[in-house]
Design an enzyme around this catalytic site. Structure first.
Site, mmCIF file in Angstrom:
data_model
loop_
_atom_site.group_PDB
_atom_site.id
_atom_site.type_symbol
_atom_site.label_atom_id
_atom_site.label_comp_id
_atom_site.label_asym_id
_atom_site.label_seq_id
_atom_site.Cartn_x
_atom_site.Cartn_y
_atom_site.Cartn_z
ATOM 1 N N SER A 53 19.721 141.905 64.872
ATOM 2 C CA SER A 53 18.731 141.384 63.935
ATOM 3 C C SER A 53 17.300 141.663 64.408
ATOM 4 O O SER A 53 16.879 142.809 64.457
ATOM 5 C CB SER A 53 18.989 139.885 63.723
ATOM 6 N N ASP A 56 11.256 154.336 66.014
ATOM 7 C CA ASP A 56 10.817 155.125 64.858
ATOM 8 C C ASP A 56 9.354 155.561 64.989
ATOM 9 O O ASP A 56 8.970 156.632 64.512
ATOM 10 C CB ASP A 56 10.983 154.320 63.568
ATOM 11 N N LYS A 79 22.931 144.413 62.618
ATOM 12 C CA LYS A 79 22.727 143.363 61.606
ATOM 13 C C LYS A 79 21.381 143.594 60.927
ATOM 14 O O LYS A 79 20.333 143.243 61.447
ATOM 15 C CB LYS A 79 22.756 141.966 62.231
#
Length: 479
Positions: A219, A230, A244
Protein backbone atom coordinates in the site's frame (compact mmCIF):
# COMPACT_ATOMS: atom_id res chain seq x y z
CA UNK A 1 -15.34 -4.70 1.69
CA UNK A 2 -14.90 -5.09 5.45
CA UNK A 3 -17.51 -4.55 8.18
CA UNK A 4 -16.09 -3.06 11.38
CA UNK A 5 -18.18 -3.62 14.54
CA UNK A 6 -18.05 -1.20 17.46
CA UNK A 7 -15.73 -3.56 19.35
CA UNK A 8 -13.02 -3.08 16.69
CA UNK A 9 -13.10 0.71 16.46
CA UNK A 10 -9.93 0.92 18.58
CA UNK A 11 -8.19 -1.25 15.99
CA UNK A 12 -9.16 1.20 13.24
CA UNK A 13 -7.87 4.07 15.35
CA UNK A 14 -4.60 2.19 15.75
CA UNK A 15 -4.26 1.72 11.97
CA UNK A 16 -4.82 5.40 11.18
CA UNK A 17 -3.22 7.19 14.14
CA UNK A 18 -0.89 4.61 15.64
CA UNK A 19 -2.62 5.26 18.97
CA UNK A 20 -4.97 3.34 21.25
CA UNK A 21 -5.85 3.18 24.93
CA UNK A 22 -4.35 0.18 26.68
CA UNK A 23 -1.38 -1.32 28.51
CA UNK A 24 1.15 -1.29 25.65
CA UNK A 25 2.06 -4.88 24.86
CA UNK A 26 1.96 -7.38 22.01
CA UNK A 27 0.16 -10.54 23.11
CA UNK A 28 0.04 -14.01 21.53
CA UNK A 29 -1.96 -17.22 21.84
CA UNK A 30 0.08 -20.40 22.10
CA UNK A 31 -0.67 -23.86 23.45
CA UNK A 32 -4.08 -22.81 24.71
CA UNK A 33 -2.87 -19.72 26.58
CA UNK A 34 -2.70 -16.00 25.83
CA UNK A 35 0.51 -14.45 27.04
CA UNK A 36 2.69 -11.36 26.81
CA UNK A 37 4.80 -11.59 23.67
CA UNK A 38 6.55 -8.24 23.87
CA UNK A 39 5.87 -5.16 26.06
CA UNK A 40 6.44 -1.70 24.58
CA UNK A 41 9.25 0.13 26.32
CA UNK A 42 8.08 2.94 28.60
CA UNK A 43 4.39 1.98 28.67
CA UNK A 44 2.22 0.49 31.47
CA UNK A 45 2.98 -3.20 30.87
CA UNK A 46 6.75 -2.64 30.91
CA UNK A 47 6.60 -0.16 33.81
CA UNK A 48 4.59 -2.70 35.83
CA UNK A 49 7.28 -5.31 35.26
CA UNK A 50 5.32 -7.59 32.91
CA UNK A 51 7.65 -9.69 30.78
CA UNK A 52 7.35 -11.97 27.74
CA UNK A 53 5.86 -15.32 28.71
CA UNK A 54 3.60 -13.95 31.46
CA UNK A 55 0.28 -15.79 31.00
CA UNK A 56 -3.08 -14.04 31.44
CA UNK A 57 -5.30 -15.74 34.03
CA UNK A 58 -7.76 -12.94 34.82
CA UNK A 59 -8.50 -9.44 33.52
CA UNK A 60 -10.56 -7.31 35.93
CA UNK A 61 -11.77 -10.48 37.64
CA UNK A 62 -12.85 -12.13 34.38
CA UNK A 63 -11.37 -15.58 33.80
CA UNK A 64 -9.47 -15.47 30.50
CA UNK A 65 -7.76 -18.87 30.75
CA UNK A 66 -7.86 -20.37 27.29
CA UNK A 67 -9.34 -17.26 25.65
CA UNK A 68 -7.94 -16.12 22.30
CA UNK A 69 -5.88 -12.94 21.87
CA UNK A 70 -8.73 -10.88 20.39
CA UNK A 71 -10.92 -11.58 23.43
CA UNK A 72 -8.15 -10.70 25.89
CA UNK A 73 -7.12 -7.65 23.85
CA UNK A 74 -10.67 -6.30 23.97
CA UNK A 75 -10.58 -6.43 27.78
CA UNK A 76 -7.14 -4.81 28.00
CA UNK A 77 -7.99 -1.83 25.80
CA UNK A 78 -9.94 1.07 27.19
CA UNK A 79 -10.01 4.77 27.99
CA UNK A 80 -6.62 6.18 29.06
CA UNK A 81 -6.56 6.84 32.80
CA UNK A 82 -8.79 3.90 33.73
CA UNK A 83 -7.31 0.96 35.62
CA UNK A 84 -7.12 -2.71 34.73
CA UNK A 85 -6.32 -5.46 37.24
CA UNK A 86 -4.41 -8.46 35.96
CA UNK A 87 -3.70 -11.88 37.43
CA UNK A 88 -0.76 -13.50 35.64
CA UNK A 89 1.22 -16.72 35.82
CA UNK A 90 4.99 -16.33 35.48
CA UNK A 91 7.66 -18.88 34.61
CA UNK A 92 9.29 -20.21 37.78
CA UNK A 93 6.67 -18.67 40.11
CA UNK A 94 4.39 -21.02 42.06
CA UNK A 95 1.76 -18.42 42.87
CA UNK A 96 0.09 -16.06 40.37
CA UNK A 97 1.20 -12.42 40.39
CA UNK A 98 -1.34 -9.60 40.55
CA UNK A 99 -0.76 -6.22 38.88
CA UNK A 100 -2.95 -3.13 38.68
CA UNK A 101 -2.12 -0.96 35.70
CA UNK A 102 -3.39 2.43 34.62
CA UNK A 103 -4.19 2.47 30.92
CA UNK A 104 -2.41 5.09 28.83
CA UNK A 105 -2.66 6.45 25.31
CA UNK A 106 -0.32 4.04 23.56
CA UNK A 107 1.53 5.59 20.62
CA UNK A 108 3.43 3.05 18.57
CA UNK A 109 6.62 4.50 17.13
CA UNK A 110 6.45 5.16 13.41
CA UNK A 111 10.25 5.22 13.45
CA UNK A 112 11.42 2.63 16.00
CA UNK A 113 15.07 3.12 15.06
CA UNK A 114 17.31 5.56 13.18
CA UNK A 115 21.05 6.13 13.11
CA UNK A 116 23.98 7.39 11.08
CA UNK A 117 26.52 4.65 10.42
CA UNK A 118 30.27 5.18 10.65
CA UNK A 119 30.40 5.44 6.85
CA UNK A 120 28.22 8.57 6.97
CA UNK A 121 25.05 6.93 5.66
CA UNK A 122 21.77 7.71 7.45
CA UNK A 123 19.30 4.89 8.13
CA UNK A 124 15.74 4.87 9.42
CA UNK A 125 13.14 2.15 9.88
CA UNK A 126 9.59 3.32 9.11
CA UNK A 127 7.18 0.75 10.56
CA UNK A 128 3.85 2.30 9.52
CA UNK A 129 2.21 5.28 7.83
CA UNK A 130 0.14 6.82 10.61
CA UNK A 131 -0.55 10.46 11.43
CA UNK A 132 2.53 12.74 11.43
CA UNK A 133 4.97 10.00 10.35
CA UNK A 134 6.22 12.22 7.49
CA UNK A 135 7.03 15.08 9.88
CA UNK A 136 8.73 12.63 12.23
CA UNK A 137 10.89 11.28 9.40
CA UNK A 138 11.67 14.80 8.23
CA UNK A 139 12.83 15.77 11.72
CA UNK A 140 15.05 12.67 11.88
CA UNK A 141 16.74 13.55 8.58
CA UNK A 142 17.12 17.23 9.47
CA UNK A 143 18.76 16.26 12.75
CA UNK A 144 21.09 13.84 10.93
CA UNK A 145 22.14 16.56 8.49
CA UNK A 146 22.85 19.00 11.33
CA UNK A 147 25.15 16.56 13.12
CA UNK A 148 26.71 14.73 10.16
CA UNK A 149 27.78 15.21 6.58
CA UNK A 150 25.44 12.61 5.13
CA UNK A 151 26.73 10.58 2.19
CA UNK A 152 23.34 8.98 1.61
CA UNK A 153 20.09 7.89 3.22
CA UNK A 154 18.44 4.46 3.50
CA UNK A 155 14.71 4.22 4.22
CA UNK A 156 13.69 0.76 5.43
CA UNK A 157 10.09 -0.09 4.46
CA UNK A 158 10.40 -3.86 4.85
CA UNK A 159 7.32 -5.32 6.50
CA UNK A 160 5.54 -1.94 6.42
CA UNK A 161 1.93 -2.71 5.47
CA UNK A 162 1.02 0.91 4.74
CA UNK A 163 -1.42 3.41 6.19
CA UNK A 164 -2.32 7.00 5.35
CA UNK A 165 -1.92 8.12 1.73
CA UNK A 166 -1.14 11.76 2.54
CA UNK A 167 1.81 10.70 4.69
CA UNK A 168 3.21 8.67 1.78
CA UNK A 169 2.90 11.69 -0.54
CA UNK A 170 4.64 13.94 2.00
CA UNK A 171 7.53 11.47 2.39
CA UNK A 172 8.08 11.39 -1.39
CA UNK A 173 7.91 15.20 -1.30
CA UNK A 174 11.05 15.29 0.88
CA UNK A 175 13.12 14.07 -2.07
CA UNK A 176 11.35 15.45 -5.19
CA UNK A 177 10.34 18.99 -6.25
CA UNK A 178 7.06 20.69 -5.45
CA UNK A 179 4.08 20.11 -7.81
CA UNK A 180 5.26 16.65 -8.92
CA UNK A 181 2.62 13.94 -9.41
CA UNK A 182 3.20 11.18 -6.85
CA UNK A 183 0.12 9.01 -7.32
CA UNK A 184 -3.39 9.27 -8.73
CA UNK A 185 -6.50 7.29 -7.97
CA UNK A 186 -9.13 6.20 -10.47
CA UNK A 187 -12.46 4.55 -9.68
CA UNK A 188 -15.76 3.73 -11.31
CA UNK A 189 -17.23 7.11 -10.39
CA UNK A 190 -15.56 10.48 -11.03
CA UNK A 191 -15.85 11.54 -7.38
CA UNK A 192 -13.14 9.03 -6.49
CA UNK A 193 -10.70 10.21 -9.19
CA UNK A 194 -7.96 12.37 -7.71
CA UNK A 195 -4.36 13.39 -8.41
CA UNK A 196 -1.93 13.71 -5.50
CA UNK A 197 0.91 16.17 -6.06
CA UNK A 198 3.79 17.22 -3.83
CA UNK A 199 2.76 20.35 -1.91
CA UNK A 200 5.98 21.62 -0.32
CA UNK A 201 9.55 22.52 -1.12
CA UNK A 202 11.74 19.39 -0.92
CA UNK A 203 14.13 18.62 1.91
CA UNK A 204 16.95 17.30 -0.31
CA UNK A 205 16.95 16.72 -4.07
CA UNK A 206 20.48 15.36 -4.35
CA UNK A 207 21.25 13.00 -1.47
CA UNK A 208 21.67 9.39 -2.71
CA UNK A 209 18.57 7.49 -1.63
CA UNK A 210 17.97 3.75 -1.26
CA UNK A 211 14.65 2.22 -0.18
CA UNK A 212 14.51 -1.33 1.22
CA UNK A 213 11.36 -3.37 0.50
CA UNK A 214 10.12 -6.96 0.68
CA UNK A 215 6.88 -8.85 0.07
CA UNK A 216 5.55 -7.44 3.36
CA UNK A 217 5.81 -3.87 1.99
CA UNK A 218 2.32 -2.88 0.89
CA UNK A 219 0.00 0.00 0.00
CA UNK A 220 1.59 3.30 1.14
CA UNK A 221 5.02 1.61 1.16
CA UNK A 222 4.48 0.75 -2.50
CA UNK A 223 3.39 4.30 -3.31
CA UNK A 224 6.60 5.69 -1.81
CA UNK A 225 8.95 3.13 -3.35
CA UNK A 226 7.04 3.11 -6.68
CA UNK A 227 6.96 6.89 -7.03
CA UNK A 228 10.64 7.21 -6.14
CA UNK A 229 11.39 4.51 -8.73
CA UNK A 230 9.19 6.07 -11.44
CA UNK A 231 10.77 9.50 -10.88
CA UNK A 232 14.28 7.94 -10.86
CA UNK A 233 15.00 9.63 -7.55
CA UNK A 234 16.36 6.59 -5.70
CA UNK A 235 17.22 2.90 -5.97
CA UNK A 236 14.88 0.20 -4.66
CA UNK A 237 16.54 -2.85 -3.08
CA UNK A 238 15.01 -6.11 -1.82
CA UNK A 239 12.18 -8.36 -2.99
CA UNK A 240 8.98 -7.82 -4.96
CA UNK A 241 6.39 -6.00 -2.85
CA UNK A 242 2.93 -7.24 -1.91
CA UNK A 243 0.86 -5.57 -4.64
CA UNK A 244 -1.93 -3.63 -2.90
CA UNK A 245 -3.00 -0.80 -5.15
CA UNK A 246 -6.47 -0.27 -3.73
CA UNK A 247 -8.02 2.94 -2.40
CA UNK A 248 -10.25 2.20 0.59
CA UNK A 249 -12.60 4.60 2.39
CA UNK A 250 -13.96 4.02 5.90
CA UNK A 251 -17.60 5.07 6.11
CA UNK A 252 -19.65 5.52 9.32
CA UNK A 253 -22.75 3.38 9.83
CA UNK A 254 -25.44 3.02 12.47
CA UNK A 255 -24.80 1.73 16.02
CA UNK A 256 -21.25 3.09 16.04
CA UNK A 257 -20.10 0.65 13.35
CA UNK A 258 -18.10 1.34 10.22
CA UNK A 259 -17.50 -0.20 6.82
CA UNK A 260 -14.33 -0.17 4.74
CA UNK A 261 -15.09 -0.03 1.02
CA UNK A 262 -12.74 -0.24 -1.96
CA UNK A 263 -13.48 2.75 -4.23
CA UNK A 264 -10.55 3.06 -6.64
CA UNK A 265 -7.11 1.89 -7.78
CA UNK A 266 -3.79 3.69 -7.22
CA UNK A 267 -1.65 4.58 -10.24
CA UNK A 268 1.97 5.75 -10.11
CA UNK A 269 3.60 8.57 -12.14
CA UNK A 270 4.47 6.15 -14.98
CA UNK A 271 0.70 5.39 -15.15
CA UNK A 272 1.16 1.80 -13.95
CA UNK A 273 -1.06 0.21 -11.30
CA UNK A 274 0.62 -1.74 -8.50
CA UNK A 275 -2.36 -3.98 -7.74
CA UNK A 276 -1.57 -7.70 -7.77
CA UNK A 277 -3.40 -9.29 -10.71
CA UNK A 278 -4.06 -12.64 -9.05
CA UNK A 279 -3.44 -13.00 -5.31
CA UNK A 280 -3.75 -16.80 -5.56
CA UNK A 281 -0.46 -16.91 -7.47
CA UNK A 282 1.37 -15.50 -4.45
CA UNK A 283 1.21 -18.98 -2.91
CA UNK A 284 2.82 -20.68 -5.91
CA UNK A 285 6.49 -19.98 -5.36
CA UNK A 286 7.86 -22.07 -8.24
CA UNK A 287 10.70 -20.65 -10.31
CA UNK A 288 8.47 -20.54 -13.41
CA UNK A 289 5.74 -18.57 -11.61
CA UNK A 290 8.19 -16.07 -10.14
CA UNK A 291 9.87 -15.59 -13.52
CA UNK A 292 6.50 -14.93 -15.17
CA UNK A 293 5.48 -12.54 -12.41
CA UNK A 294 8.61 -10.48 -13.10
CA UNK A 295 7.26 -9.46 -16.51
CA UNK A 296 3.51 -9.96 -16.20
CA UNK A 297 1.37 -7.01 -17.22
CA UNK A 298 1.92 -4.03 -19.46
CA UNK A 299 5.29 -2.30 -19.66
CA UNK A 300 5.67 1.36 -18.63
CA UNK A 301 8.63 3.72 -18.42
CA UNK A 302 10.24 5.78 -15.67
CA UNK A 303 11.30 9.42 -16.15
CA UNK A 304 14.66 8.24 -17.49
CA UNK A 305 13.05 5.65 -19.78
CA UNK A 306 13.67 2.54 -17.69
CA UNK A 307 11.09 -0.24 -18.21
CA UNK A 308 8.80 -1.10 -15.26
CA UNK A 309 5.77 -3.39 -15.19
CA UNK A 310 2.34 -3.12 -13.64
CA UNK A 311 0.11 -5.65 -11.94
CA UNK A 312 2.49 -7.25 -9.47
CA UNK A 313 3.64 -4.72 -6.90
CA UNK A 314 7.02 -3.00 -7.15
CA UNK A 315 9.95 -4.88 -8.63
CA UNK A 316 13.20 -3.73 -6.96
CA UNK A 317 15.98 -2.25 -9.10
CA UNK A 318 18.38 -4.50 -7.20
CA UNK A 319 16.77 -7.84 -6.42
CA UNK A 320 17.95 -9.75 -3.36
CA UNK A 321 17.05 -13.36 -2.78
CA UNK A 322 14.83 -13.75 0.31
CA UNK A 323 16.44 -15.58 3.18
CA UNK A 324 15.58 -19.28 3.12
CA UNK A 325 15.98 -21.01 6.48
CA UNK A 326 16.46 -24.69 7.20
CA UNK A 327 13.49 -26.91 8.03
CA UNK A 328 14.66 -27.32 11.62
CA UNK A 329 14.80 -23.54 12.09
CA UNK A 330 11.24 -23.18 10.83
CA UNK A 331 10.02 -25.83 13.30
CA UNK A 332 11.95 -24.28 16.21
CA UNK A 333 10.24 -20.98 15.47
CA UNK A 334 6.79 -22.50 14.93
CA UNK A 335 7.00 -24.36 18.24
CA UNK A 336 7.95 -21.12 20.03
CA UNK A 337 11.25 -22.52 21.29
CA UNK A 338 13.23 -19.33 20.59
CA UNK A 339 10.62 -17.41 22.58
CA UNK A 340 10.58 -19.92 25.45
CA UNK A 341 14.34 -20.13 25.74
CA UNK A 342 14.71 -16.34 25.73
CA UNK A 343 12.25 -16.22 28.66
CA UNK A 344 14.31 -18.82 30.51
CA UNK A 345 17.56 -16.98 29.75
CA UNK A 346 16.08 -13.67 30.96
CA UNK A 347 14.97 -15.26 34.24
CA UNK A 348 18.55 -16.48 34.84
CA UNK A 349 20.55 -13.41 33.72
CA UNK A 350 19.95 -9.91 35.08
CA UNK A 351 21.85 -8.19 32.26
CA UNK A 352 23.71 -8.77 28.99
CA UNK A 353 26.09 -6.76 26.80
CA UNK A 354 24.70 -4.01 24.58
CA UNK A 355 22.32 -4.98 21.78
CA UNK A 356 25.10 -4.38 19.26
CA UNK A 357 27.74 -6.44 21.10
CA UNK A 358 25.78 -9.38 22.52
CA UNK A 359 26.64 -12.73 20.92
CA UNK A 360 25.57 -16.34 21.43
CA UNK A 361 28.52 -18.11 23.05
CA UNK A 362 29.24 -21.84 22.92
CA UNK A 363 27.97 -22.10 26.48
CA UNK A 364 24.66 -20.41 25.63
CA UNK A 365 24.19 -22.51 22.49
CA UNK A 366 24.94 -25.75 24.34
CA UNK A 367 22.35 -24.74 26.93
CA UNK A 368 19.85 -24.01 24.15
CA UNK A 369 20.43 -27.43 22.57
CA UNK A 370 19.84 -29.10 25.95
CA UNK A 371 16.69 -27.00 26.41
CA UNK A 372 15.39 -28.11 23.00
CA UNK A 373 16.07 -31.74 23.92
CA UNK A 374 14.33 -31.38 27.29
CA UNK A 375 11.29 -29.90 25.50
CA UNK A 376 11.01 -33.13 23.51
CA UNK A 377 11.46 -31.31 20.21
CA UNK A 378 10.94 -33.32 17.03
CA UNK A 379 10.34 -32.30 13.45
CA UNK A 380 9.58 -33.86 10.10
CA UNK A 381 11.99 -33.08 7.29
CA UNK A 382 10.83 -32.56 3.72
CA UNK A 383 12.83 -35.65 2.76
CA UNK A 384 10.74 -37.74 5.15
CA UNK A 385 7.53 -36.23 3.79
CA UNK A 386 8.64 -37.01 0.23
CA UNK A 387 9.47 -40.62 1.19
CA UNK A 388 5.97 -41.03 2.66
CA UNK A 389 4.50 -39.80 -0.63
CA UNK A 390 6.80 -42.14 -2.54
CA UNK A 391 5.60 -45.08 -0.41
CA UNK A 392 1.99 -44.26 -1.27
CA UNK A 393 2.75 -44.08 -4.98
CA UNK A 394 4.89 -47.25 -4.91
CA UNK A 395 2.10 -49.11 -3.15
CA UNK A 396 -0.39 -48.11 -5.85
CA UNK A 397 2.01 -49.20 -8.57
CA UNK A 398 2.99 -52.46 -6.86
CA UNK A 399 6.63 -51.60 -6.19
CA UNK A 400 6.49 -51.06 -2.44
CA UNK A 401 7.48 -54.56 -1.26
CA UNK A 402 10.60 -54.49 -3.44
CA UNK A 403 11.81 -51.01 -2.49
CA UNK A 404 10.69 -50.88 1.16
CA UNK A 405 14.11 -52.00 2.54
CA UNK A 406 15.81 -49.20 0.58
CA UNK A 407 13.29 -46.62 1.86
CA UNK A 408 13.74 -47.85 5.44
CA UNK A 409 17.50 -47.42 5.10
CA UNK A 410 16.99 -43.88 3.75
CA UNK A 411 14.70 -42.95 6.65
CA UNK A 412 17.24 -44.29 9.16
CA UNK A 413 20.02 -42.28 7.53
CA UNK A 414 17.89 -39.14 7.52
CA UNK A 415 17.26 -39.56 11.25
CA UNK A 416 21.03 -39.73 11.79
CA UNK A 417 21.53 -36.52 9.83
CA UNK A 418 18.62 -34.75 11.55
CA UNK A 419 20.33 -35.31 14.88
CA UNK A 420 23.16 -33.07 13.61
CA UNK A 421 20.88 -30.29 12.32
CA UNK A 422 21.16 -28.13 15.44
CA UNK A 423 24.92 -27.99 14.86
CA UNK A 424 24.89 -27.90 11.07
CA UNK A 425 22.50 -24.92 11.05
CA UNK A 426 23.92 -23.16 14.08
CA UNK A 427 24.67 -19.87 12.29
CA UNK A 428 21.08 -19.11 11.28
CA UNK A 429 19.60 -20.57 14.48
CA UNK A 430 21.81 -18.50 16.76
CA UNK A 431 20.94 -15.33 14.82
CA UNK A 432 17.25 -15.75 15.62
CA UNK A 433 18.10 -16.74 19.17
CA UNK A 434 20.23 -13.63 19.58
CA UNK A 435 17.45 -11.33 18.35
CA UNK A 436 14.94 -12.91 20.74
CA UNK A 437 17.23 -12.68 23.78
CA UNK A 438 18.26 -9.09 23.04
CA UNK A 439 14.60 -8.02 22.85
CA UNK A 440 14.10 -9.14 26.46
CA UNK A 441 16.55 -6.49 27.65
CA UNK A 442 16.39 -3.76 24.98
CA UNK A 443 12.87 -4.16 23.55
CA UNK A 444 12.01 -3.52 19.87
CA UNK A 445 14.83 -1.04 19.33
CA UNK A 446 17.39 -3.52 20.60
CA UNK A 447 16.07 -6.24 18.31
CA UNK A 448 16.55 -3.96 15.29
CA UNK A 449 20.10 -3.02 16.36
CA UNK A 450 20.98 -6.71 16.80
CA UNK A 451 19.90 -7.51 13.22
CA UNK A 452 21.93 -4.79 11.50
CA UNK A 453 25.19 -6.69 11.39
CA UNK A 454 23.50 -9.73 9.79
CA UNK A 455 21.51 -7.84 7.14
CA UNK A 456 22.64 -8.52 3.53
CA UNK A 457 20.13 -6.08 2.03
CA UNK A 458 21.33 -3.25 4.26
CA UNK A 459 24.91 -4.10 3.36
CA UNK A 460 24.05 -3.98 -0.37
CA UNK A 461 22.28 -0.64 0.08
CA UNK A 462 25.39 0.84 1.71
CA UNK A 463 27.57 -0.50 -1.13
CA UNK A 464 25.34 1.22 -3.69
CA UNK A 465 25.55 4.58 -1.96
CA UNK A 466 29.32 4.32 -1.59
CA UNK A 467 29.64 3.33 -5.28
CA UNK A 468 28.11 6.34 -7.00
CA UNK A 469 28.93 5.08 -10.49
CA UNK A 470 26.84 1.94 -9.98
CA UNK A 471 24.08 3.94 -8.25
CA UNK A 472 23.86 6.44 -11.14
CA UNK A 473 24.01 3.74 -13.81
CA UNK A 474 20.99 1.99 -12.24
CA UNK A 475 18.96 5.21 -12.35
CA UNK A 476 20.02 5.88 -15.93
CA UNK A 477 19.13 2.35 -16.97
CA UNK A 478 22.69 1.64 -18.13
CA UNK A 479 23.70 -0.85 -15.40
Amino acid sequence: TVFIPESQIEDVKLMTTGEYGGIGAIIQYFEGKTQISEPYEGFPAAKAGLIPGDIFLEVNGIDVSGKMTNEVSELLKGTPGTTVKLKMQRLGEKEPIVKELKREKIKIDNIPYSTVFDNGIGYAVLSQFTKDCANELKNVIVDMKKKHELKGFILDLRGNGGGLLNEAVDIVNMFVPKNKLVVYQKGKVKEHNYNHYTQHEPLDLDIPLVILVNEGSASASEIVSGAIQDLDRGVIVGQRTFGKGLVQNILPMSYNTQIKVTVAHYYLPSNRCIQEIDYSKKHKKTADTLAKNDTIGKAFHTANGRVVYEGHGIQPDVKMEPEVVATITTYLYAKNLFFKYANKFYSEHKSIKSAKDFQITDKIYDDFMQFVKDEGFTFTSKSETDIKELEKTAKLEGYLDDIQPILDQAVARIEEEKAKDLLNNREEIEQLLKYEIVSRYYYQKGRIIATLGDDPELKRACELIMNQEEYNNILKGTK
